[in-house]
Design a protein around this motif. Structure first.
Motif, PDB file in Angstrom:
ATOM      1  N   ASP A   9       0.836  -1.192   0.000  1.00  0.00           N
ATOM      2  CA  ASP A   9       0.000   0.000   0.000  1.00  0.00           C
ATOM      3  C   ASP A   9       0.875   1.247   0.000  1.00  0.00           C
ATOM      4  N   PHE A  10       0.347   2.292  -0.608  1.00  0.00           N
ATOM      5  CA  PHE A  10       1.025   3.582  -0.620  1.00  0.00           C
ATOM      6  C   PHE A  10       0.708   4.271   0.700  1.00  0.00           C
ATOM      7  N   THR A  11       1.719   4.743   1.391  1.00  0.00           N
ATOM      8  CA  THR A  11       1.566   5.329   2.717  1.00  0.00           C
ATOM      9  C   THR A  11       2.213   6.705   2.773  1.00  0.00           C
ATOM     10  N   LEU A  12       1.990   7.395   3.876  1.00  0.00           N
ATOM     11  CA  LEU A  12       2.637   8.683   4.087  1.00  0.00           C
ATOM     12  C   LEU A  12       4.157   8.517   4.082  1.00  0.00           C
ATOM     13  N   GLU A  13       4.633   7.420   4.652  1.00  0.00           N
ATOM     14  CA  GLU A  13       6.077   7.166   4.689  1.00  0.00           C
ATOM     15  C   GLU A  13       6.660   7.006   3.282  1.00  0.00           C
ATOM     16  N   LYS A  14       5.854   6.544   2.346  1.00  0.00           N
ATOM     17  CA  LYS A  14       6.307   6.412   0.959  1.00  0.00           C
ATOM     18  C   LYS A  14       6.134   7.713   0.191  1.00  0.00           C
ATOM     19  N   LEU A  15       5.163   8.525   0.588  1.00  0.00           N
ATOM     20  CA  LEU A  15       4.928   9.811  -0.074  1.00  0.00           C
ATOM     21  C   LEU A  15       5.993  10.842   0.274  1.00  0.00           C
ATOM     22  N   LEU A  16       6.402  10.905   1.531  1.00  0.00           N
ATOM     23  CA  LEU A  16       7.326  11.952   1.976  1.00  0.00           C
ATOM     24  C   LEU A  16       8.623  12.025   1.165  1.00  0.00           C
ATOM     25  N   PRO A  17       9.308  10.903   0.911  1.00  0.00           N
ATOM     26  CA  PRO A  17      10.536  11.005   0.115  1.00  0.00           C
ATOM     27  C   PRO A  17      10.266  11.493  -1.309  1.00  0.00           C
ATOM     28  N   ILE A  18       9.124  11.132  -1.857  1.00  0.00           N
ATOM     29  CA  ILE A  18       8.778  11.584  -3.204  1.00  0.00           C
ATOM     30  C   ILE A  18       8.566  13.093  -3.196  1.00  0.00           C
ATOM     31  N   LEU A  19       7.891  13.601  -2.185  1.00  0.00           N
ATOM     32  CA  LEU A  19       7.696  15.048  -2.066  1.00  0.00           C
ATOM     33  C   LEU A  19       9.030  15.770  -1.937  1.00  0.00           C
ATOM     34  N   LEU A  20       9.898  15.238  -1.094  1.00  0.00           N
ATOM     35  CA  LEU A  20      11.191  15.888  -0.859  1.00  0.00           C
ATOM     36  C   LEU A  20      12.105  15.811  -2.079  1.00  0.00           C
ATOM     37  N   GLU A  21      12.153  14.672  -2.741  1.00  0.00           N
ATOM     38  CA  GLU A  21      13.029  14.506  -3.899  1.00  0.00           C
ATOM     39  C   GLU A  21      12.534  15.305  -5.094  1.00  0.00           C
ATOM     40  N   GLY A  22      11.230  15.352  -5.267  1.00  0.00           N
ATOM     41  CA  GLY A  22      10.672  15.993  -6.446  1.00  0.00           C
ATOM     42  C   GLY A  22      10.636  17.495  -6.380  1.00  0.00           C
ATOM     43  N   SER A  23      10.318  18.025  -5.218  1.00  0.00           N
ATOM     44  CA  SER A  23      10.072  19.452  -5.157  1.00  0.00           C
ATOM     45  C   SER A  23      10.692  20.145  -3.965  1.00  0.00           C
ATOM     46  N   GLY A  24      11.327  19.383  -3.117  1.00  0.00           N
ATOM     47  CA  GLY A  24      11.885  19.994  -1.928  1.00  0.00           C
ATOM     48  C   GLY A  24      10.782  20.337  -0.950  1.00  0.00           C
ATOM     49  N   ALA A  25      11.092  21.147   0.007  1.00  0.00           N
ATOM     50  CA  ALA A  25      10.091  21.561   0.987  1.00  0.00           C
ATOM     51  C   ALA A  25      10.437  22.944   1.487  1.00  0.00           C
ATOM     52  N   ASP A  26       9.436  23.667   1.878  1.00  0.00           N
ATOM     53  CA  ASP A  26       9.623  24.972   2.493  1.00  0.00           C
ATOM     54  C   ASP A  26      10.360  24.757   3.813  1.00  0.00           C
ATOM     55  N   ASP A  27      11.370  25.549   4.078  1.00  0.00           N
ATOM     56  CA  ASP A  27      12.144  25.400   5.312  1.00  0.00           C
ATOM     57  C   ASP A  27      11.293  25.622   6.558  1.00  0.00           C
ATOM     58  N   GLN A  28      10.161  26.297   6.408  1.00  0.00           N
ATOM     59  CA  GLN A  28       9.277  26.580   7.534  1.00  0.00           C
ATOM     60  C   GLN A  28       8.361  25.404   7.875  1.00  0.00           C
ATOM     61  N   VAL A  29       8.282  24.410   6.982  1.00  0.00           N
ATOM     62  CA  VAL A  29       7.330  23.307   7.155  1.00  0.00           C
ATOM     63  C   VAL A  29       8.036  22.068   7.693  1.00  0.00           C
ATOM     64  N   ASP A  30       7.443  21.470   8.717  1.00  0.00           N
ATOM     65  CA  ASP A  30       7.969  20.242   9.297  1.00  0.00           C
ATOM     66  C   ASP A  30       7.183  19.068   8.716  1.00  0.00           C
ATOM     67  N   LEU A  31       7.756  18.407   7.709  1.00  0.00           N
ATOM     68  CA  LEU A  31       7.083  17.266   7.108  1.00  0.00           C
ATOM     69  C   LEU A  31       7.089  16.058   8.031  1.00  0.00           C
ATOM     70  N   GLY A  32       7.792  16.141   9.124  1.00  0.00           N
ATOM     71  CA  GLY A  32       7.810  15.063  10.097  1.00  0.00           C
ATOM     72  C   GLY A  32       6.676  15.175  11.098  1.00  0.00           C
ATOM     73  N   GLY A  33       5.945  16.272  11.041  1.00  0.00           N
ATOM     74  CA  GLY A  33       4.828  16.468  11.957  1.00  0.00           C
ATOM     75  C   GLY A  33       3.577  15.762  11.465  1.00  0.00           C
ATOM     76  N   ASP A  34       2.470  16.107  12.071  1.00  0.00           N
ATOM     77  CA  ASP A  34       1.181  15.524  11.707  1.00  0.00           C
ATOM     78  C   ASP A  34       0.615  16.307  10.522  1.00  0.00           C
ATOM     79  N   ILE A  35       0.993  15.897   9.314  1.00  0.00           N
ATOM     80  CA  ILE A  35       0.620  16.642   8.113  1.00  0.00           C
ATOM     81  C   ILE A  35      -0.427  15.931   7.269  1.00  0.00           C
ATOM     82  N   ILE A  36      -0.899  14.782   7.684  1.00  0.00           N
ATOM     83  CA  ILE A  36      -1.744  13.932   6.852  1.00  0.00           C
ATOM     84  C   ILE A  36      -2.976  14.669   6.326  1.00  0.00           C
ATOM     85  N   ASP A  37      -3.527  15.610   7.101  1.00  0.00           N
ATOM     86  CA  ASP A  37      -4.714  16.345   6.667  1.00  0.00           C
ATOM     87  C   ASP A  37      -4.436  17.823   6.395  1.00  0.00           C
ATOM     88  N   THR A  38      -3.175  18.175   6.265  1.00  0.00           N
ATOM     89  CA  THR A  38      -2.786  19.551   5.954  1.00  0.00           C
ATOM     90  C   THR A  38      -2.758  19.731   4.441  1.00  0.00           C
TER      91      THR A  38
END
Length: 89
Positions: free
Chosen positions: A5-34
């Motif tokens: 199954d596709f999970t948040l743990e599998k999505l996060l690296p794709i988000l980071l590798e593909g587009s990076g992340a805003d330095d202000q955002v903690d992708l390790g937090g509870d972001i599932i519904d953000t």
């Protein structure tokens, strides 16, 4: 839930590798519904993310459904809805 199954743990690296992340955002937090926009991901970044998911999981995501997947949970659900069809082929 199976380990394929596709999970948040599998999505996060794709988000980071593909587009990076805003330095202000903690992708390790509870972001599932953000919303992705609140996480700093605009439409172009989401298209890149979707392309990476489609290539890695050998699926095709509907553009309209993708546009409606505004949160990680919605995107994960969308991907998982396509995985059984891809496995059956």
């Amino acid at each position: 839930m199976s380990n394929t199954d596709f999970t948040l743990e599998k999505l996060l690296p794709i988000l980071l590798e593909g587009s990076g992340a805003d330095d202000q955002v903690d992708l390790g937090g509870d972001i599932i519904d953000t919303e992705f926009t609140a996480l700093g991901y605009e439409s172009l970044a989401m298209l890149e993310t979707a392309g990476r998911i489609e290539r890695e999981y050998d699926i095709s995501l509907d553009e309209e459904a993708l546009a409606e997947a505004l949160t990680p949970r919605a995107l994960i659900d969308l991907v998982n809805a396509h995985l059984p069809a891809a496995r059956a082929v």
